[in-house]
Write a protein that holds these residues in place. Sequence first.
Motif, mmCIF file in Angstrom:
data_model
loop_
_atom_site.group_PDB
_atom_site.id
_atom_site.type_symbol
_atom_site.label_atom_id
_atom_site.label_comp_id
_atom_site.label_asym_id
_atom_site.label_seq_id
_atom_site.Cartn_x
_atom_site.Cartn_y
_atom_site.Cartn_z
ATOM 1 N N GLU A 1 20.294 54.519 34.665
ATOM 2 C CA GLU A 1 20.561 55.967 34.680
ATOM 3 C C GLU A 1 19.302 56.780 34.910
ATOM 4 O OE1 GLU A 1 23.465 57.163 34.761
ATOM 5 O OE2 GLU A 1 24.762 55.621 33.886
ATOM 6 N N LEU B 1 18.177 59.529 19.713
ATOM 7 C CA LEU B 1 19.471 59.039 20.164
ATOM 8 C C LEU B 1 20.337 60.244 20.523
ATOM 9 C CD1 LEU B 1 21.840 57.015 20.357
ATOM 10 C CD2 LEU B 1 22.041 57.170 17.870
ATOM 11 N N HIS C 1 11.050 52.837 29.382
ATOM 12 C CA HIS C 1 10.051 52.772 30.455
ATOM 13 C C HIS C 1 8.699 52.450 29.860
ATOM 14 C CE1 HIS C 1 12.466 54.462 33.811
ATOM 15 N NE2 HIS C 1 13.230 54.826 32.793
ATOM 16 N N SER D 1 30.512 53.943 25.958
ATOM 17 C CA SER D 1 29.474 53.252 26.728
ATOM 18 C C SER D 1 28.087 53.690 26.271
ATOM 19 C CB SER D 1 29.641 53.563 28.219
ATOM 20 O OG SER D 1 29.381 54.933 28.438
ATOM 21 N N LYS D 2 27.111 52.879 26.622
ATOM 22 C CA LYS D 2 25.736 53.138 26.193
ATOM 23 C C LYS D 2 24.766 52.927 27.352
ATOM 24 C CE LYS D 2 26.580 50.271 22.055
ATOM 25 N NZ LYS D 2 27.059 48.931 22.426
ATOM 26 N N ALA D 3 23.691 53.692 27.301
ATOM 27 C CA ALA D 3 22.564 53.436 28.201
ATOM 28 C C ALA D 3 21.307 53.454 27.340
ATOM 29 C CB ALA D 3 22.489 54.508 29.273
ATOM 30 N N ILE E 1 26.888 61.750 23.188
ATOM 31 C CA ILE E 1 27.453 62.672 24.168
ATOM 32 C C ILE E 1 28.966 62.543 24.172
ATOM 33 C CG2 ILE E 1 27.455 63.269 26.624
ATOM 34 C CD1 ILE E 1 24.699 61.434 26.525
ATOM 35 N N PHE F 1 31.234 58.617 15.341
ATOM 36 C CA PHE F 1 31.323 58.726 16.800
ATOM 37 C C PHE F 1 31.912 57.446 17.373
ATOM 38 C CE2 PHE F 1 29.704 58.826 21.130
ATOM 39 C CZ PHE F 1 29.692 60.178 21.457
ATOM 40 N N ASN G 1 22.397 63.709 34.518
ATOM 41 C CA ASN G 1 21.527 64.615 35.270
ATOM 42 C C ASN G 1 21.700 66.037 34.750
ATOM 43 O OD1 ASN G 1 20.624 62.505 36.918
ATOM 44 N ND2 ASN G 1 22.298 62.809 38.358
ATOM 45 N N GLU H 1 19.744 61.685 30.939
ATOM 46 C CA GLU H 1 19.609 60.904 32.177
ATOM 47 C C GLU H 1 20.958 60.522 32.764
ATOM 48 O OE1 GLU H 1 16.866 60.550 33.659
ATOM 49 O OE2 GLU H 1 15.320 60.813 32.128
ATOM 50 N N SER H 2 21.879 60.175 31.909
ATOM 51 C CA SER H 2 23.168 59.677 32.393
ATOM 52 C C SER H 2 24.074 60.799 32.895
ATOM 53 C CB SER H 2 23.869 58.883 31.297
ATOM 54 O OG SER H 2 23.917 59.639 30.104
ATOM 55 N N SER I 1 8.222 55.702 27.364
ATOM 56 C CA SER I 1 9.302 56.643 27.036
ATOM 57 C C SER I 1 10.633 55.919 26.916
ATOM 58 C CB SER I 1 9.402 57.714 28.124
ATOM 59 O OG SER I 1 9.827 57.114 29.338
ATOM 60 N N LYS I 2 11.574 56.588 26.282
ATOM 61 C CA LYS I 2 12.880 55.969 26.043
ATOM 62 C C LYS I 2 14.009 56.948 26.351
ATOM 63 C CE LYS I 2 11.124 54.254 21.566
ATOM 64 N NZ LYS I 2 10.565 55.366 20.761
ATOM 65 N N ALA I 3 15.128 56.390 26.775
ATOM 66 C CA ALA I 3 16.364 57.177 26.882
ATOM 67 C C ALA I 3 17.457 56.356 26.223
ATOM 68 C CB ALA I 3 16.700 57.443 28.341
ATOM 69 N N ILE I 4 18.011 56.898 25.158
ATOM 70 C CA ILE I 4 19.048 56.170 24.422
ATOM 71 C C ILE I 4 20.257 57.087 24.354
ATOM 72 C CG2 ILE I 4 19.583 54.903 22.316
ATOM 73 C CD1 ILE I 4 16.561 54.925 21.755
ATOM 74 N N GLU I 5 21.229 56.798 25.198
ATOM 75 C CA GLU I 5 22.345 57.715 25.369
ATOM 76 C C GLU I 5 23.665 56.986 25.164
ATOM 77 O OE1 GLU I 5 21.720 59.574 29.181
ATOM 78 O OE2 GLU I 5 19.706 60.248 28.606
ATOM 79 N N VAL I 6 24.480 57.551 24.306
ATOM 80 C CA VAL I 6 25.774 56.947 24.007
ATOM 81 C C VAL I 6 26.872 57.934 24.379
ATOM 82 C CG1 VAL I 6 27.272 56.079 22.172
ATOM 83 C CG2 VAL I 6 24.821 55.571 22.120
ATOM 84 N N HIS I 7 27.827 57.471 25.171
ATOM 85 C CA HIS I 7 28.971 58.307 25.541
ATOM 86 C C HIS I 7 30.181 57.878 24.733
ATOM 87 C CE1 HIS I 7 27.286 60.320 29.166
ATOM 88 N NE2 HIS I 7 26.408 59.342 29.019
ATOM 89 N N GLU J 1 17.475 52.679 27.759
ATOM 90 C CA GLU J 1 16.481 52.399 28.786
ATOM 91 C C GLU J 1 15.088 52.756 28.291
ATOM 92 O OE1 GLU J 1 17.885 54.447 32.294
ATOM 93 O OE2 GLU J 1 19.846 53.438 32.197
#
Lengths: 170, 170
Positions: free
Chosen positions: B97, A115, B156, B150-152, A118, B146, A100, A97-98, A150-156, B154
């Motif tokens: 995001e 998880l 739903h 930053s983190k997202a 990225i 890692f 696209n 998501e973060s 639903s979930k989006a768990i994104e770490v940069h 989210e």
Amino acid sequence: MTTHIHSNQNTLQSLEHNHNDCVSEALVTAEHLCIDRGVQLTPIRHKVLELIWESHKAVKAYELLDRLKPLQQAAKPATIYRALDFLMEQGLIHRVESLNAFVGCRCSGHQHEQLLLICKLCQEVEERNAKEVMSALSEETKQAGFIVYSKAIEVHGLCAKCQDLSVEKS
Amino acid sequence: MTTHIHSNQNTLQSLEHNHNDCVSEALVTAEHLCIDRGVQLTPIRHKVLELIWESHKAVKAYELLDRLKPLQQAAKPATIYRALDFLMEQGLIHRVESLNAFVGCRCSGHQHEQLLLICKLCQEVEERNAKEVMSALSEETKQAGFIVYSKAIEVHGLCAKCQDLSVEKS
DNA sequence: AGTTAAACGTTATAATATAGCGTTTAACTA
DNA sequence: TAGTTAAACGCTATATTATAACGTTTAACT
């Protein structure tokens, strides 16, 4: 002295596994899964999945379109987005998501929400089941009285390999 | 019998708090914070922040643009995106995001990365510190070697209020 | 072989976001 | 307090991401 790091080199792909095997395995798994479910992994869908698996980096829809065009002259945005929709429905890929963007899923079908780690340098995406994170999250949503769809768990950040490379080169 | 639920009614805004106070507080906090930091909360930035705080729903950039235009004739996409960039840098808003949208941040400045619970019915976004989730996540990323930038996070689903409403109406 | 639904082709356009450059405003400094 | 500089903003253009709508082909099911 710190040297510039080339993000295309010394990646997961070249160092840690035989990527041909990795891709074949993903594709064979997908083929079986689609047969089991009675859904069609059509040539276009198969090819898009293969293109996504070319690397472990998140890939953009229009990048996929550019790569698909030489093989499929009629390819248009809708061609790609339809294939991506199908692959996501079947849990064969993740949408990042973060960014696209999209990345192949190693856990195809079961426990799809993971998880995603990225890397900002090599762009590779690592999936982790992150059992503890998921259970803490369930507990938290339960406390909030929130029903999860639903979930989006994104770490940069910076993956272990890219950290090592910057140490080596400094 | 199950009745259709109107997502604009009986929201956080109307039931649980005086939203005028809620907005004023957010704006005053933002003003102080910007003075403390020596950054400029210009009239445009202030107005955009105010527009974001009109509700607890995630709001799209072009929606904000439409709402800003009557007040700021010269407003163009860049006007909004620059204001949003500033507000995000200062931790005054969150980017959602998974919606390409924005929401006011209640924890302005400190510990900015939070769990966002996004209701599919009323569209409201609830921020939670989710301490346990965050520590599980830190442990997981540490295990993965890692480094987090930053983190997202989210989720739903269906918020408590919208669940109650569907029970009431059925 | 005929029927039906899914997949795909095709055109157009919506929605989201950024680049680049000139002008104005505000902050600093001499 | 005038001159200098950087930040903010105006403005035009365009890039990027995504979907709508409708006709045609293909494949699956009688």
